[in-house]
Motif scaffolding. Structure first.
Motif, PDB file in Angstrom:
ATOM      1  N   CYS A   9       0.173   0.782   5.188  1.00  0.00           N
ATOM      2  CA  CYS A   9       0.610   0.757   3.791  1.00  0.00           C
ATOM      3  C   CYS A   9      -0.536   1.104   2.850  1.00  0.00           C
ATOM      4  CB  CYS A   9       1.196  -0.605   3.443  1.00  0.00           C
ATOM      5  SG  CYS A   9       2.768  -0.916   4.252  1.00  0.00           S
ATOM      6  N   ILE A  10      -1.738   0.639   3.152  1.00  0.00           N
ATOM      7  CA  ILE A  10      -2.889   1.009   2.329  1.00  0.00           C
ATOM      8  C   ILE A  10      -3.165   2.507   2.463  1.00  0.00           C
ATOM      9  CG2 ILE A  10      -5.389   0.713   2.082  1.00  0.00           C
ATOM     10  CD1 ILE A  10      -4.929  -2.261   2.645  1.00  0.00           C
ATOM     11  N   LEU A  55      -0.395  -3.442   7.434  1.00  0.00           N
ATOM     12  CA  LEU A  55      -1.200  -3.488   6.219  1.00  0.00           C
ATOM     13  C   LEU A  55      -2.068  -2.235   6.106  1.00  0.00           C
ATOM     14  CD1 LEU A  55      -2.188  -5.058   3.737  1.00  0.00           C
ATOM     15  CD2 LEU A  55      -3.845  -6.170   5.220  1.00  0.00           C
ATOM     16  N   GLY A  69       3.615   2.272  -0.855  1.00  0.00           N
ATOM     17  CA  GLY A  69       2.376   1.754  -0.292  1.00  0.00           C
ATOM     18  C   GLY A  69       1.969   0.429  -0.907  1.00  0.00           C
ATOM     19  N   ALA A  70       2.105   0.306  -2.215  1.00  0.00           N
ATOM     20  CA  ALA A  70       1.709  -0.925  -2.896  1.00  0.00           C
ATOM     21  C   ALA A  70       2.611  -2.091  -2.505  1.00  0.00           C
ATOM     22  CB  ALA A  70       1.728  -0.721  -4.403  1.00  0.00           C
ATOM     23  N   LEU A 117      -0.622   4.273   0.283  1.00  0.00           N
ATOM     24  CA  LEU A 117      -1.027   4.094  -1.105  1.00  0.00           C
ATOM     25  C   LEU A 117      -2.182   5.035  -1.448  1.00  0.00           C
ATOM     26  CD1 LEU A 117      -0.881   2.481  -3.768  1.00  0.00           C
ATOM     27  CD2 LEU A 117      -2.433   0.846  -2.732  1.00  0.00           C
ATOM     28  N   SER A 118      -3.155   5.133  -0.580  1.00  0.00           N
ATOM     29  CA  SER A 118      -4.300   6.022  -0.813  1.00  0.00           C
ATOM     30  C   SER A 118      -3.867   7.479  -0.869  1.00  0.00           C
ATOM     31  CB  SER A 118      -5.341   5.843   0.291  1.00  0.00           C
ATOM     32  OG  SER A 118      -5.814   4.530   0.305  1.00  0.00           O
ATOM     33  N   ALA A 124       1.890  -3.047   1.157  1.00  0.00           N
ATOM     34  CA  ALA A 124       0.595  -3.710   1.303  1.00  0.00           C
ATOM     35  C   ALA A 124       0.647  -5.141   0.772  1.00  0.00           C
ATOM     36  CB  ALA A 124      -0.487  -2.921   0.581  1.00  0.00           C
TER      37      ALA A 124
END
Length: 79
Positions: free
Chosen positions: A53-54, A50, A10-11, A57-58, A14
């Motif tokens: 991917c966020i 984006l 994810g990071a 990550l979350s 993003a």
């Protein structure tokens, strides 16, 4: 997937999507290969990527928190 892999994926995704949105690197690359007509449609692709991917990550951070909470809970003693 474990939570560390989700967080890394994810990071990285993003950051790559944010760099493509914020800088003209992608515009220059598309112009160099003759695909500059597609630059008007980049927002339709990069912004959802984006957001995705966020979201990954979350979710990875959420799973890490859940795993940490599960490890630290005291075990109940049976009578």
């Amino acid at each position: 997937m474990n939570d560390a892999t989700l967080i890394k994926t994810g990071a990285i995704g993003a950051v790559v999507a944010a760099i493509c949105c914020a800088t003209p690197v992608l515009l220059i690359a598309l112009g160099a290969v003759g695909l500059s007509a597609l630059t008007g449609y980049l927002d339709y692709v990069l912004l959802p990527i984006l957001a995705l991917c966020i979201g990954v990550l979350s979710y990875g951070l959420y799973k890490r928190g859940q795993n940490a909470a599960a490890c630290c809970e005291p075990h109940s003693k049976s009578k």
